[in-house]
Write a protein that holds these residues in place. Structure first.
Motif, PDB file in Angstrom:
ATOM      1  N   PRO A  85      56.294  -0.112  17.287  1.00  0.00           N
ATOM      2  CA  PRO A  85      54.998  -0.404  17.630  1.00  0.00           C
ATOM      3  C   PRO A  85      54.224   0.687  18.320  1.00  0.00           C
ATOM      4  N   CYS A  87      54.944   3.977  18.283  1.00  0.00           N
ATOM      5  CA  CYS A  87      54.968   4.912  17.530  1.00  0.00           C
ATOM      6  C   CYS A  87      53.548   5.037  16.480  1.00  0.00           C
ATOM      7  N   GLU A  88      53.617   3.536  16.114  1.00  0.00           N
ATOM      8  CA  GLU A  88      52.210   3.573  15.250  1.00  0.00           C
ATOM      9  C   GLU A  88      51.150   3.576  15.960  1.00  0.00           C
ATOM     10  N   ARG A  92      47.744   6.913  15.140  1.00  0.00           N
ATOM     11  CA  ARG A  92      46.098   6.883  15.091  1.00  0.00           C
ATOM     12  C   ARG A  92      45.515   8.232  15.450  1.00  0.00           C
ATOM     13  N   MET A 269      56.014   4.718  10.460  1.00  0.00           N
ATOM     14  CA  MET A 269      55.296   4.151  11.727  1.00  0.00           C
ATOM     15  C   MET A 269      54.026   4.635  12.058  1.00  0.00           C
ATOM     16  N   ARG A 270      53.928   6.105  12.073  1.00  0.00           N
ATOM     17  CA  ARG A 270      52.892   6.798  12.202  1.00  0.00           C
ATOM     18  C   ARG A 270      51.625   6.703  11.112  1.00  0.00           C
ATOM     19  N   ILE A 272      51.191   4.035   9.220  1.00  0.00           N
ATOM     20  CA  ILE A 272      50.552   2.793   9.603  1.00  0.00           C
ATOM     21  C   ILE A 272      49.489   2.658  10.449  1.00  0.00           C
ATOM     22  N   GLY A 273      49.974   3.511  11.530  1.00  0.00           N
ATOM     23  CA  GLY A 273      48.729   3.803  12.649  1.00  0.00           C
ATOM     24  C   GLY A 273      47.383   4.325  11.952  1.00  0.00           C
ATOM     25  N   GLU A 276      45.609   2.079   9.992  1.00  0.00           N
ATOM     26  CA  GLU A 276      44.836   0.964  10.859  1.00  0.00           C
ATOM     27  C   GLU A 276      43.826   1.681  11.352  1.00  0.00           C
ATOM     28  N   ARG A 317      53.702  -2.814   7.443  1.00  0.00           N
ATOM     29  CA  ARG A 317      54.383  -2.784   8.759  1.00  0.00           C
ATOM     30  C   ARG A 317      55.606  -3.873   8.831  1.00  0.00           C
ATOM     31  N   THR A 320      58.518  -1.979   7.454  1.00  0.00           N
ATOM     32  CA  THR A 320      59.084  -0.923   8.520  1.00  0.00           C
ATOM     33  C   THR A 320      59.840  -1.450   9.448  1.00  0.00           C
ATOM     34  N   ALA A 346      54.547   3.113   2.921  1.00  0.00           N
ATOM     35  CA  ALA A 346      53.674   3.640   3.788  1.00  0.00           C
ATOM     36  C   ALA A 346      52.969   4.708   3.626  1.00  0.00           C
TER      37      ALA A 346
END
Length: 419
Positions: A85, A87-88, A92, A269-270, A272-273, A276, A317, A320, A346
């Motif tokens: 979470p 890293c997500e 951004r 992870m990134r 997904i950020g 978002e 997410r 992941t 992803a």
């Protein structure tokens, strides 16, 4: 699997979100303006002052080297599930991970040196990397062969007394354009006659070694990604001490698999950020704009896309987090199918959401007035970085077929509270 983040992770999330609000978002445009100013002066390949000024603040906030688990040299390192979470959130903004010393390819290179390097290697290269004093590059892909099959690699690493001599040409060597890049991890063949997966080795090559030449910066959709850069590098009669070889001859393919597992999930992870952030920008834009007498957000086609985006992001997410959980509990080898699945899912999810966000912004979406165009370019590269979609899909299919072969044993997931 426990879906509730621990108190420790929640606290770090809150601190990281506050740091992003106070230091990252307000400087987002200034970062690119600084690069543009350097370019106008004749050299875009200068590290930005903004990142260098923010690094001590991140370290003081306890948001430093969060990616490296099980290392006495980086006791602040988190498990994969804890790191996900955080890293997500970093994902951004494209340049944010470097502020926290959590940027690729340094993260994968640090993990490689930590897991496979000698103590002398760690003292010389890992320690300054962990302090954020230098940067690094990973030289694996080659322009003359299909590098999706790593056994095709032609770069030669030949023993000569107490040294190895390296000859080859690499490209897409991310980070090699940065003047702080002090060390390369190079993959090449030490024994072309060995079994297919035992021909390759990995070796540490200081960037200033005679015979190392950065040929050019490669562009992604016309962007050179300065001051980081994705470079083509020539290695001609490059001599390095034999002690720079990681683990031993013939271990390169195994090291690559060990390195790419964590690297792949960090990218996801990134991603997904980024997705978002794109969804957030899309919703704000649609709420702010009026067309044909009503807010664009009230039009059915956009509500369909917003709903689809939310579902896609949450699905990605969860997958992941499952992969991260398995890496922590049963290991990367058992989790290889989940890692491969999320590596496909992803970036494709992020691309779809970012594309809709670009559409919502009209002409502005493809300009540099918004981060969406560069986000799209970065996510598009991830469909082949660390292995193309096709290779991962093939691996997933083989693993799935193997489950149903006669005599196959099912892999049991470890049971925890909340399973």
């Amino acid at each position: 699997m426990e879906f509730e983040y621990s108190t420790k992770v929640k606290d770090m999330q809150a601190r990281l979100l506050a740091f992003m609000d106070e230091h990252i978002y307000p400087n987002e445009n200034a970062f690119y303006a600084e690069i543009a100013a350097n370019r106008a002066k004749g050299n875009a390949w200068i590290p930005t002052q903004i990142i260098e000024e923010l690094k001590p603040k991140a370290r003081k906030a306890g948001l430093w080297n969060l990616f490296l688990p099980r290392s006495t040299r980086a006791p602040e390192g988190l498990s994969n599930l804890e790191y996900a979470p955080l890293c997500e959130i970093m994902g951004r903004v494209a340049w944010a991970p470097e502020v926290f010393n959590c940027a690729a390819p340094d993260t994968g290179n640090m993990e490689t040196i930590e897991r496979y390097g000698s103590e002398a290697n760690k003292d010389q290269w890992l320690e300054p990397l962990l302090r954020g004093e230098i940067r690094s590059a990973f030289l694996m892909t080659e322009p003359a062969v299909a590098s999706s099959d790593a056994t095709n690699i032609e770069c030669r690493i030949q023993r000569d007394g107490d040294h190895y001599v390296i000859n080859g040409r690499k490209w897409w060597s991310s980070g090699a354009g940065d003047p702080r890049c002090a060390i390369y991890i190079v993959m090449g063949k030490t024994d072309p006659e060995a079994p297919r997966h035992s021909q390759q080795s990995m070796i540490l090559v200081p960037a200033g070694t005679p015979g190392v030449k950065v040929i050019r910066a490669l562009t992604v959709f016309g962007m050179d990604d300065a001051p980081h850069g994705h470079m083509e590098v020539e290695l001609k009669d490059v001599r390095v001490p034999a002690t720079n070889l990681l683990v031993g001859e013939g271990r390169g393919f195994a090291i690559a698999q060990g390195r790419l597992g964590p690297g792949r999930i960090h990218h996801c992870m990134r991603s997904i950020g980024a997705a978002e952030r794109a969804l957030e920008l899309m919703c704000r834009r649609l709420n702010d704009r009026v067309a044909f007498g009503r807010r664009i957000s009230e039009q059915g086609v956009w509500r369909e896309r917003i709903a689809e985006s939310r579902m896609l992001i949450d699905q990605a997410r969860l997958l992941t987090l499952k992969a991260a959980y398995m890496m922590d509990t049963v290991g990367n080898k058992v989790a290889q199918s989940e890692i491969a699945m999320i590596k496909v899912v992803a970036p494709n999810t992020a691309l779809r959401v970012i594309d809709w966000a670009i559409q919502a912004h009209g002409g502005g979406g493809v300009s540099n007035d918004f981060p969406l165009a560069s986000m799209y370019a970065h996510q598009r590269t991830l469909r082949f970085a660390d292995g193309p979609d096709e290779v991962h899909r093939n691996a997933i299919a083989k693993l799935e077929l193997a489950k149903h072969m006669p005599g196959a044993k099912a892999v049991e997931m470890p049971v925890t509270r909340g399973s």
